[in-house]
Design a protein around this motif. Structure first.
Motif, PDB file in Angstrom:
ATOM      1  N   CYS A 184       0.827  -1.208   0.000  1.00 56.79           N
ATOM      2  CA  CYS A 184       0.000   0.000   0.000  1.00 56.79           C
ATOM      3  C   CYS A 184       0.857   1.252   0.000  1.00 56.79           C
ATOM      4  CB  CYS A 184      -0.946   0.015   1.205  1.00 56.79           C
ATOM      5  SG  CYS A 184      -0.118   0.243   2.801  1.00 56.79           S
ATOM      6  N   GLY A 185       0.236   2.328  -0.429  1.00 56.88           N
ATOM      7  CA  GLY A 185       0.843   3.649  -0.360  1.00 56.88           C
ATOM      8  C   GLY A 185      -0.194   4.618   0.167  1.00 56.88           C
ATOM      9  N   VAL A 186       0.214   5.547   1.019  1.00 56.71           N
ATOM     10  CA  VAL A 186      -0.725   6.517   1.578  1.00 56.71           C
ATOM     11  C   VAL A 186      -0.168   7.925   1.408  1.00 56.71           C
ATOM     12  CG1 VAL A 186       0.192   6.532   3.943  1.00 56.71           C
ATOM     13  CG2 VAL A 186      -2.239   6.986   3.561  1.00 56.71           C
ATOM     14  N   GLN A 187      -1.061   8.863   1.169  1.00 54.70           N
ATOM     15  CA  GLN A 187      -0.698  10.266   1.018  1.00 54.70           C
ATOM     16  C   GLN A 187      -1.386  11.072   2.115  1.00 54.70           C
ATOM     17  OE1 GLN A 187      -2.490  13.068  -2.092  1.00 54.70           O
ATOM     18  NE2 GLN A 187      -0.521  12.563  -3.053  1.00 54.70           N
ATOM     19  N   VAL A 188      -0.662  12.036   2.680  1.00 49.66           N
ATOM     20  CA  VAL A 188      -1.224  12.926   3.694  1.00 49.66           C
ATOM     21  C   VAL A 188      -1.576  14.247   3.020  1.00 49.66           C
ATOM     22  CG1 VAL A 188      -0.897  13.970   5.962  1.00 49.66           C
ATOM     23  CG2 VAL A 188       0.300  11.848   5.389  1.00 49.66           C
ATOM     24  N   ARG A 189      -2.763  14.764   3.315  1.00 45.53           N
ATOM     25  CA  ARG A 189      -3.214  16.025   2.726  1.00 45.53           C
ATOM     26  C   ARG A 189      -3.694  16.983   3.816  1.00 45.53           C
ATOM     27  NH1 ARG A 189      -6.993  13.965  -2.389  1.00 45.53           N
ATOM     28  NH2 ARG A 189      -5.378  12.738  -3.460  1.00 45.53           N
ATOM     29  N   ASN A 190      -3.882  18.225   3.420  1.00 52.38           N
ATOM     30  CA  ASN A 190      -4.411  19.266   4.306  1.00 52.38           C
ATOM     31  C   ASN A 190      -3.611  19.374   5.602  1.00 52.38           C
ATOM     32  OD1 ASN A 190      -6.486  21.324   4.589  1.00 52.38           O
ATOM     33  ND2 ASN A 190      -7.300  20.105   6.273  1.00 52.38           N
ATOM     34  N   HIS A 191      -2.300  19.428   5.484  1.00 54.95           N
ATOM     35  CA  HIS A 191      -1.423  19.572   6.648  1.00 54.95           C
ATOM     36  C   HIS A 191      -0.753  20.940   6.602  1.00 54.95           C
ATOM     37  CE1 HIS A 191       1.859  18.485   3.809  1.00 54.95           C
ATOM     38  NE2 HIS A 191       1.010  17.572   3.381  1.00 54.95           N
ATOM     39  N   ARG A 192      -0.725  21.631   7.720  1.00 54.91           N
ATOM     40  CA  ARG A 192      -0.205  23.002   7.737  1.00 54.91           C
ATOM     41  C   ARG A 192       1.316  23.053   7.713  1.00 54.91           C
ATOM     42  NH1 ARG A 192      -2.563  25.314  13.219  1.00 54.91           N
ATOM     43  NH2 ARG A 192      -1.967  27.274  12.226  1.00 54.91           N
ATOM     44  N   ASN A 193       1.980  21.977   8.111  1.00 57.88           N
ATOM     45  CA  ASN A 193       3.444  21.899   8.122  1.00 57.88           C
ATOM     46  C   ASN A 193       3.906  20.731   7.251  1.00 57.88           C
ATOM     47  OD1 ASN A 193       3.163  23.848  10.186  1.00 57.88           O
ATOM     48  ND2 ASN A 193       3.155  22.246  11.761  1.00 57.88           N
ATOM     49  N   PRO A 194       5.099  20.807   6.661  1.00 59.93           N
ATOM     50  CA  PRO A 194       5.611  19.683   5.879  1.00 59.93           C
ATOM     51  C   PRO A 194       5.703  18.406   6.719  1.00 59.93           C
ATOM     52  CG  PRO A 194       6.921  21.654   5.475  1.00 59.93           C
ATOM     53  CD  PRO A 194       6.021  21.970   6.627  1.00 59.93           C
ATOM     54  N   ILE A 195       5.392  17.265   6.100  1.00 62.00           N
ATOM     55  CA  ILE A 195       5.392  15.981   6.796  1.00 62.00           C
ATOM     56  C   ILE A 195       6.753  15.306   6.663  1.00 62.00           C
ATOM     57  CG2 ILE A 195       4.331  13.700   6.947  1.00 62.00           C
ATOM     58  CD1 ILE A 195       2.517  16.024   7.788  1.00 62.00           C
ATOM     59  N   ARG A 196       7.352  14.972   7.805  1.00 62.11           N
ATOM     60  CA  ARG A 196       8.654  14.300   7.815  1.00 62.11           C
ATOM     61  C   ARG A 196       8.509  12.789   7.613  1.00 62.11           C
ATOM     62  NH1 ARG A 196      13.119  16.236   7.391  1.00 62.11           N
ATOM     63  NH2 ARG A 196      13.132  17.560   9.226  1.00 62.11           N
ATOM     64  N   THR A 197       7.694  12.149   8.450  1.00 55.84           N
ATOM     65  CA  THR A 197       7.576  10.691   8.393  1.00 55.84           C
ATOM     66  C   THR A 197       6.129  10.247   8.560  1.00 55.84           C
ATOM     67  OG1 THR A 197       7.940  10.416  10.781  1.00 55.84           O
ATOM     68  CG2 THR A 197       9.885  10.318   9.358  1.00 55.84           C
ATOM     69  N   VAL A 198       5.858   9.049   8.040  1.00 55.53           N
ATOM     70  CA  VAL A 198       4.590   8.350   8.245  1.00 55.53           C
ATOM     71  C   VAL A 198       4.922   6.956   8.755  1.00 55.53           C
ATOM     72  CG1 VAL A 198       2.593   7.308   7.105  1.00 55.53           C
ATOM     73  CG2 VAL A 198       3.272   9.642   6.527  1.00 55.53           C
ATOM     74  N   PHE A 217       3.710   7.569   0.717  1.00 56.98           N
ATOM     75  CA  PHE A 217       4.521   6.780   1.635  1.00 56.98           C
ATOM     76  C   PHE A 217       4.102   5.321   1.453  1.00 56.98           C
ATOM     77  CE2 PHE A 217       4.450  11.009   3.363  1.00 56.98           C
ATOM     78  CZ  PHE A 217       5.695  11.187   3.960  1.00 56.98           C
ATOM     79  N   GLU A 218       5.064   4.439   1.136  1.00 54.53           N
ATOM     80  CA  GLU A 218       4.721   3.079   0.738  1.00 54.53           C
ATOM     81  C   GLU A 218       5.252   2.011   1.693  1.00 54.53           C
ATOM     82  OE1 GLU A 218       6.016   2.430  -3.246  1.00 54.53           O
ATOM     83  OE2 GLU A 218       4.632   3.897  -4.096  1.00 54.53           O
ATOM     84  N   SER A 219       4.404   1.025   1.938  1.00 58.72           N
ATOM     85  CA  SER A 219       4.786  -0.180   2.671  1.00 58.72           C
ATOM     86  C   SER A 219       4.849  -1.307   1.647  1.00 58.72           C
ATOM     87  CB  SER A 219       3.762  -0.501   3.765  1.00 58.72           C
ATOM     88  OG  SER A 219       4.109  -1.680   4.453  1.00 58.72           O
ATOM     89  N   LYS A 220       6.053  -1.712   1.267  1.00 57.34           N
ATOM     90  CA  LYS A 220       6.227  -2.660   0.164  1.00 57.34           C
ATOM     91  C   LYS A 220       5.643  -4.038   0.444  1.00 57.34           C
ATOM     92  CE  LYS A 220      10.296  -0.636  -2.033  1.00 57.34           C
ATOM     93  NZ  LYS A 220      11.696  -0.867  -2.462  1.00 57.34           N
ATOM     94  N   ASN A 221       5.656  -4.452   1.714  1.00 59.72           N
ATOM     95  CA  ASN A 221       5.137  -5.784   2.030  1.00 59.72           C
ATOM     96  C   ASN A 221       3.789  -5.730   2.747  1.00 59.72           C
ATOM     97  OD1 ASN A 221       5.874  -4.834   4.505  1.00 59.72           O
ATOM     98  ND2 ASN A 221       7.270  -6.502   5.017  1.00 59.72           N
ATOM     99  N   GLY A 222       3.184  -4.551   2.761  1.00 57.12           N
ATOM    100  CA  GLY A 222       1.861  -4.414   3.363  1.00 57.12           C
ATOM    101  C   GLY A 222       1.850  -4.304   4.867  1.00 57.12           C
ATOM    102  N   LYS A 223       2.999  -4.225   5.481  1.00 60.33           N
ATOM    103  CA  LYS A 223       3.078  -4.184   6.937  1.00 60.33           C
ATOM    104  C   LYS A 223       2.379  -2.941   7.478  1.00 60.33           C
ATOM    105  CE  LYS A 223       6.472  -5.019  10.589  1.00 60.33           C
ATOM    106  NZ  LYS A 223       7.914  -5.230  10.870  1.00 60.33           N
ATOM    107  N   GLY A 224       1.312  -3.150   8.250  1.00 58.87           N
ATOM    108  CA  GLY A 224       0.584  -2.055   8.873  1.00 58.87           C
ATOM    109  C   GLY A 224      -0.453  -1.381   8.002  1.00 58.87           C
ATOM    110  N   CYS A 225      -0.618  -1.821   6.757  1.00 53.70           N
ATOM    111  CA  CYS A 225      -1.575  -1.173   5.859  1.00 53.70           C
ATOM    112  C   CYS A 225      -3.000  -1.278   6.405  1.00 53.70           C
ATOM    113  CB  CYS A 225      -1.516  -1.815   4.476  1.00 53.70           C
ATOM    114  SG  CYS A 225       0.037  -1.540   3.596  1.00 53.70           S
ATOM    115  N   GLY A 226      -3.748  -0.187   6.343  1.00 53.47           N
ATOM    116  CA  GLY A 226      -5.129  -0.182   6.791  1.00 53.47           C
ATOM    117  C   GLY A 226      -5.283  -0.172   8.295  1.00 53.47           C
ATOM    118  N   ASN A 227      -4.286   0.348   8.992  1.00 53.41           N
ATOM    119  CA  ASN A 227      -4.321   0.363  10.448  1.00 53.41           C
ATOM    120  C   ASN A 227      -4.119   1.794  10.940  1.00 53.41           C
ATOM    121  OD1 ASN A 227      -4.285  -0.492  13.142  1.00 53.41           O
ATOM    122  ND2 ASN A 227      -2.915  -2.213  12.728  1.00 53.41           N
TER     123      ASN A 227
END
Length: 260
Positions: A184-198, A217-227
């Motif tokens: 999975c890959g996830v994108q963060v939006r509507n954040h007032r400050n730049p995002i360092r880590t997910v 931000f991508e989890s190549k083996n799906g670890k933690g996806c959807g949590n």
């Protein structure tokens, strides 16, 4: 100055190894995942100075001097935001783009006459010294933004700085198309400050996922996806949001990051 840029979104698919065990089928995950970090601080907490912006090219509290040009923007670009919305936007030169760290960030731009505007970074301007490229400290404003700052101009001298504006609503999340529990890959939006880590919450702790230069931000083996998801901005401020499901629909978090 009119330029057109085409950025492709990588079509990613999860690849899992199938193995038969006792007549059953299971998906074998990669063993190369990063070790999970320690348990989180409370929602809305701040981490130590190790997570701050000391090594970043663009920092809060610093002023940058360069030039601003303009292009026919529509809201899309290297940051992979959808077209539309406010056209008070800009593309940033490649070095200052910092591998998508500046995607979604806001900067205040001041022109020669002292007039200022605020724009959101949504794109990366190709490097170069000609009419189609951008140098370090250069901003490529949407035509609408340039018209507000300096009507009728195509290239002007400017100063600009990173800002932390008050935004409507909490941070938002959207999963990349093709995401599953195996990748999975996830994108963060509507954040007032730049995002360092997910980071994604797992049974063993927090799993930091890799940032791609197209702003997912991508989890190549799906670890933690959807949590549960934990984000940390460039000043070390953290937010933790539970129940963020794998979906290409925009999902709202509980809070907004604090002002800097």
């Amino acid at each position: 100055m009119t330029r057109s840029r085409v950025f492709g979104i990588r079509a990613a698919a999860a690849v899992a190894a199938l193995a038969l065990v006792g007549g059953g089928v299971y998906f074998a995950q990669s063993s190369s995942a990063a070790n999970p970090a320690a348990e989180p601080a409370a929602t809305g907490s701040t981490v130590s100075a190790a997570a701050t912006d000391s090594k970043d090219r663009i920092k809060f509290g610093k002023k940058y001097q360069g030039v601003a040009t303009s292009y026919a923007a529509d809201g899309s670009g290297a940051c992979n935001f959808k077209p539309g919305g406010s056209m008070m936007i800009a593309a940033l030169n490649a070095p200052d783009y910092q591998g998508a760290l500046m995607c979604g960030a806001y900067v205040k731009v001041t022109g020669p006459g002292g007039k200022s505007i605020r724009v959101k970074i949504v794109d990366r301007c190709p490097s170069g010294t000609g009419t189609s490229g951008c140098r370090v400290n250069q901003l490529d404003l949407s035509r609408q933004a340039m018209n507000k700052l300096a009507p009728g101009q195509g290239k002007i001298n400017v100063t600009w700085r990173l800002v932390s504006p008050k935004l409507k609503g909490p941070v938002q999340y959207v999963y990349e198309k093709g995401s599953t529990k195996w990748w999975c890959g996830v994108q963060v939006r509507n954040h007032r400050n730049p995002i360092r880590t997910v980071e994604f919450k797992t049974a063993g702790g927090w799993h930091k996922v890799a940032r791609r230069d197209y702003n997912f931000f991508e989890s190549k083996n799906g670890k933690g996806c959807g949590n549960t998801i934990r984000i940390t901005d460039v000043k070390g401020n953290r937010l933790v949001d539970k129940g963020i499901k794998i979906s290409t629909k925009v999902q709202k978090g509980k809070k907004q990051l604090p002002a800097v």
